[in-house]
Design an enzyme around this catalytic site. Structure first.
Site, short mmCIF file in Angstrom:
data_model
loop_
_atom_site.label_atom_id
_atom_site.label_comp_id
_atom_site.label_asym_id
_atom_site.label_seq_id
_atom_site.Cartn_x
_atom_site.Cartn_y
_atom_site.Cartn_z
N PRO A 2 1.03 -1.22 -0.03
CA PRO A 2 0.05 -0.10 0.02
C PRO A 2 0.82 1.19 -0.04
O PRO A 2 1.88 1.34 0.72
CB PRO A 2 -0.72 -0.19 1.24
CG PRO A 2 -0.24 -1.13 2.09
CD PRO A 2 0.63 -1.98 1.20
N GLU A 3 0.55 2.30 -0.80
CA GLU A 3 1.15 3.64 -0.71
C GLU A 3 0.00 4.52 -0.30
O GLU A 3 -0.90 4.19 0.45
CB GLU A 3 1.49 4.03 -2.27
CG GLU A 3 2.51 3.06 -2.79
CD GLU A 3 2.99 3.20 -4.03
OE1 GLU A 3 2.88 4.30 -4.60
OE2 GLU A 3 2.95 2.33 -4.74
#
Ligand code: ZN
Length: 283
Positions: A2-3
């Site tokens: 996840p960013e």
């Protein structure tokens, strides 16, 4: 992994479903989940019980749930999920922690197949946990200082993509959004940071913010089935990606074929026409 947009989507879900509620019972179901909490899992549970959750905060890819002046930090790692649902539903084998609330409503579960994620308690960390203080502000934070970022960036003498991934310089950007932002800003990933003009940096930061805003709107990018919202839904920004993961497909701007190049054991995707390779690049 996840960013920022994926973590922001989780943050807003937690704000909606968890903020303002009081932890009743905290169960840690896997030893690795509290490995960064040095006082141990029992101490972590005791520190949270009976505490009311404030407004959920985020910096870059880090999330924290303020409880009074303190905070519970949740790092999703590669595959962590925070899911809210009916407290009576069966416990899946990958649930690492379960938080029940005093109101008896939906519970919060930390699900993590690969156990790279973790939870920890930060005494006095409601505003900014000390464990996160070394992470640079992300470009969506009001405290993000573009002039300071530009000066530090140009002093680095490295490749622009490598700099974008450096969380001590700017946070929240990983491989996907770096490639997408560089494409929007028409910059090759190997451009030397010391050779960037001020206008290049301004255009790049604008591109990062635009990509983040669109991705947050779409609920993030779900590259595998592991990233989900607190209600279990997936994001759909992957449909809007211009270059990432699309080698051989036409550039949405000029039609040239997107290329994939090796970069730090991973890949970089770019348009050979819109993002010409510098004569002397930096990796
Ligand atoms: Zn192009």
């Amino acid at each position: 992994m996840p960013e920022l947009p994926e973590v922001e989507t989780v943050r807003s879900g937690l704000q909606q479903h968890v903020s303002g509620r009081t932890f009743a019972c905290v169960q840690l179901l896997h030893p690795r989940v509290a490995r960064r909490h040095l006082a141990g899992p029992d101490d972590l549970c005791a520190a949270l019980k009976g505490r009311e959750v404030g407004d959920i905060r985020r910096r870059g890819k880090y999330l924290w749930l303020p409880v009074g002046d303190d905070a519970l930090i949740a790092h999703l790692g590669m595959s962590g999920q925070l899911v809210v649902g009916d407290p009576e539903r069966p416990l899946s084998p990958h649930v690492r922690a379960r938080f029940a609330f005093a109101d008896g409503g939906p519970d919060l579960r930390f699900v993590d197949q690969r156990t790279f994620g973790h939870l920890s308690f930060s005494a006095g960390g409601a505003e900014l946990p000390s464990a996160i203080a070394h992470i640079a502000p992300d470009p969506l934070e009001p405290v993000f200082d573009e002039a300071r970022f530009a000066a530090r960036l140009r002093a680095r003498r490295t490749g622009i993509k490598r700099a974008l991934l450096d969380q001590s310089l700017i946070s929240g950007i990983g491989n996907i959004y770096a490639d997408e932002s560089l494409w929007r800003a028409r910059l090759h990933w190997a451009r030397g940071t010391d050779a960037l003009r001020k206008s290049d940096v301004t255009r790049l930061i604008g591109a990062v913010r635009e990509v983040f805003a669109s991705a947050i709107n779409a609920g993030g990018t779900s590259f595998d089935s592991l990233y989900v919202h607190v209600n279990g839904d997936s994001g759909y920004f992957d449909r809007s990606l211009a270059v990432y993961g699309r080698p051989g497909e036409p550039c949405p701007r000029c039609g040239a074929r997107i290329i994939r190049e090796k970069f730090m054991n991973r890949s970089s995707y770019s348009c050979p026409k819109c993002q010409p390779r510098p004569r002397r690049g930096r990796w």
